[in-house]
Design a protein around this motif. Structure first.
Motif, short mmCIF file in Angstrom:
data_model
loop_
_atom_site.label_atom_id
_atom_site.label_comp_id
_atom_site.label_asym_id
_atom_site.label_seq_id
_atom_site.Cartn_x
_atom_site.Cartn_y
_atom_site.Cartn_z
N LEU A 132 -45.17 4.46 35.39
CA LEU A 132 -44.18 4.73 36.82
C LEU A 132 -44.54 4.42 37.98
O LEU A 132 -43.69 3.94 38.96
CB LEU A 132 -43.60 6.24 36.53
CG LEU A 132 -42.33 6.61 37.36
CD1 LEU A 132 -41.07 5.62 37.23
CD2 LEU A 132 -41.89 8.12 37.20
N LEU A 133 -45.76 4.76 38.32
CA LEU A 133 -45.97 4.63 39.82
C LEU A 133 -46.68 3.28 39.96
O LEU A 133 -47.64 2.68 39.74
CB LEU A 133 -47.27 5.52 40.16
CG LEU A 133 -46.81 6.76 40.28
CD1 LEU A 133 -47.98 7.67 40.63
CD2 LEU A 133 -45.66 7.18 41.27
N THR A 134 -45.64 2.32 40.87
CA THR A 134 -46.09 0.95 41.35
C THR A 134 -45.87 0.88 42.69
O THR A 134 -45.21 1.70 43.38
CB THR A 134 -45.16 -0.14 40.36
OG1 THR A 134 -43.80 0.21 40.93
CG2 THR A 134 -45.32 0.37 38.94
N ALA A 135 -45.89 -0.45 43.51
CA ALA A 135 -45.66 -0.56 44.68
C ALA A 135 -44.12 -0.34 44.84
O ALA A 135 -43.83 -0.17 46.10
CB ALA A 135 -46.23 -1.88 45.19
N GLY A 136 -43.48 -0.86 44.04
CA GLY A 136 -42.03 -0.75 44.04
C GLY A 136 -41.66 0.45 43.94
O GLY A 136 -40.34 0.94 44.67
N THR A 137 -41.81 1.45 43.22
CA THR A 137 -41.17 2.90 42.96
C THR A 137 -41.95 3.86 43.79
O THR A 137 -41.25 4.73 44.43
CB THR A 137 -41.63 3.37 41.40
OG1 THR A 137 -43.03 3.23 41.26
CG2 THR A 137 -41.09 2.31 40.37
N ALA A 138 -43.05 3.83 44.24
CA ALA A 138 -43.81 4.79 44.96
C ALA A 138 -43.08 5.15 46.24
O ALA A 138 -43.05 6.26 46.73
CB ALA A 138 -45.35 4.36 45.31
N PRO A 139 -42.55 4.23 47.08
CA PRO A 139 -41.95 4.65 48.37
C PRO A 139 -40.60 5.32 48.00
O PRO A 139 -40.05 5.74 48.88
CB PRO A 139 -41.39 3.11 48.95
CG PRO A 139 -42.34 2.27 48.24
CD PRO A 139 -42.67 2.64 47.09
N LEU A 140 -40.22 5.29 46.75
CA LEU A 140 -38.88 6.08 46.49
C LEU A 140 -39.25 7.41 45.92
O LEU A 140 -38.09 8.33 45.62
CB LEU A 140 -38.07 5.07 45.28
CG LEU A 140 -37.83 3.75 45.70
CD1 LEU A 140 -37.45 2.87 44.41
CD2 LEU A 140 -36.86 3.66 46.88
N GLY A 141 -40.51 7.85 45.85
CA GLY A 141 -40.73 9.27 45.37
C GLY A 141 -41.28 10.03 46.48
O GLY A 141 -42.11 9.54 47.09
N ASP A 142 -40.74 11.16 46.75
CA ASP A 142 -41.34 12.12 47.66
C ASP A 142 -42.74 12.92 47.15
O ASP A 142 -43.56 12.82 48.05
CB ASP A 142 -40.17 13.15 47.88
CG ASP A 142 -38.85 12.65 48.34
OD1 ASP A 142 -38.94 12.24 49.56
OD2 ASP A 142 -38.05 12.85 47.74
N ILE A 143 -42.90 12.99 45.86
CA ILE A 143 -43.89 13.66 45.40
C ILE A 143 -44.12 12.62 44.42
O ILE A 143 -43.43 12.40 43.28
CB ILE A 143 -43.67 15.04 44.89
CG1 ILE A 143 -43.19 15.84 46.00
CG2 ILE A 143 -44.66 15.69 44.07
CD1 ILE A 143 -42.78 17.25 45.68
N ARG A 144 -45.43 12.29 44.21
CA ARG A 144 -45.74 11.10 43.30
C ARG A 144 -47.25 11.81 42.60
O ARG A 144 -48.10 11.84 43.07
CB ARG A 144 -46.11 9.81 43.70
CG ARG A 144 -44.96 9.43 44.40
CD ARG A 144 -45.08 8.00 45.01
NE ARG A 144 -46.35 8.15 46.26
CZ ARG A 144 -46.15 8.48 47.57
NH1 ARG A 144 -44.96 8.98 48.06
NH2 ARG A 144 -47.12 8.36 48.41
N ILE A 145 -47.17 11.88 41.09
CA ILE A 145 -48.15 12.56 40.37
C ILE A 145 -48.83 11.73 39.70
O ILE A 145 -48.15 11.08 38.67
CB ILE A 145 -47.30 13.67 39.91
CG1 ILE A 145 -46.85 14.91 40.67
CG2 ILE A 145 -48.55 14.58 39.02
CD1 ILE A 145 -46.21 15.95 40.24
#
Length: 197
Positions: A132-145
């Motif tokens: 799930l954590l990629t350069a594309g998704t990371a900016p869309l998550g407030d908390i990234r685990i």
């Protein structure tokens, strides 16, 4: 004190997941957003689903929270990257823009897409899944685990959970996760990294 409680307290996995839930709840409260997005990544068997489930059960904000598990989106055993792209475009981007997102469930038995589900942008959202954590998704998550867990214990937990359904595909799926680690560096994109024994 009951024996169930003492067993739970002596279980290092249980203790680590409980601590992760508590830290995540604190982070949700501290960002002071009405509709935060929490992204949970980790390799198979790391504890993503358990963390999401327990976070939902003790959600610290008023109202309800919605969740999406990428296991319902991956289009088959070779679909890790495609499932993540779908989550990014059909769920996370619309949510960030205040639009309703729509995704289709993958029917693993039939090998085809099934019913559609909507995601309300006004509500908090938890998305969990490998890759799930990629350069594309990371900016869309407030908390990234990112959940870090040893291969042996992850495998034992995943196969205990899914048994013979998963066993023949373990190596095939693991290769996709390894590509994700190399290509995306998910731990570096995380706001929180939790070690799960």
């Amino acid at each position: 004190m009951s024996s169930a409680r003492s067993r739970s307290e002596s279980d290092p996995v249980r203790r680590a997941l409980t601590a992760a839930v508590e830290h995540t709840r604190d982070a949700v409260v501290s960002i002071a957003a009405a509709n935060p997005v929490i992204l949970i990544d980790g390799r198979s068997g790391a504890g993503k689903t358990t963390l999401a489930r327990e976070l939902i059960a003790g959600w610290p904000l008023r109202g309800r929270v919605q969740s999406v598990a990428l296991d319902a989106i991956y289009p088959g055993w070779d679909g890790l990257a495609e499932g993540v792209r779908t989550a990014q475009e059909a769920i996370l981007r619309p949510h960030a823009r205040g639009l309703i997102g729509v995704w289709q469930r993958w029917d693993w038995e039939r090998g085809e897409y099934a019913e559609a589900h909507a995601v309300d942008p006004s509500l908090p959202l938890i998305v969990e899944g490998s890759g799930l954590l990629t350069a594309g998704t990371a900016p869309l998550g407030d908390i990234r685990i990112w959940l870090e867990s040893p291969a042996r214990t992850r495998r034992d937990r995943a196969l205990l959970r899914d048994g013979d359904t998963y066993r023949p595909h373990w190596d095939r799926w693991a290769r996709q996760e390894e590509r994700h680690l190399v290509d995306d560096g998910p731990a570096q994109l995380a706001t929180h990294v939790f070690a799960i024994p």
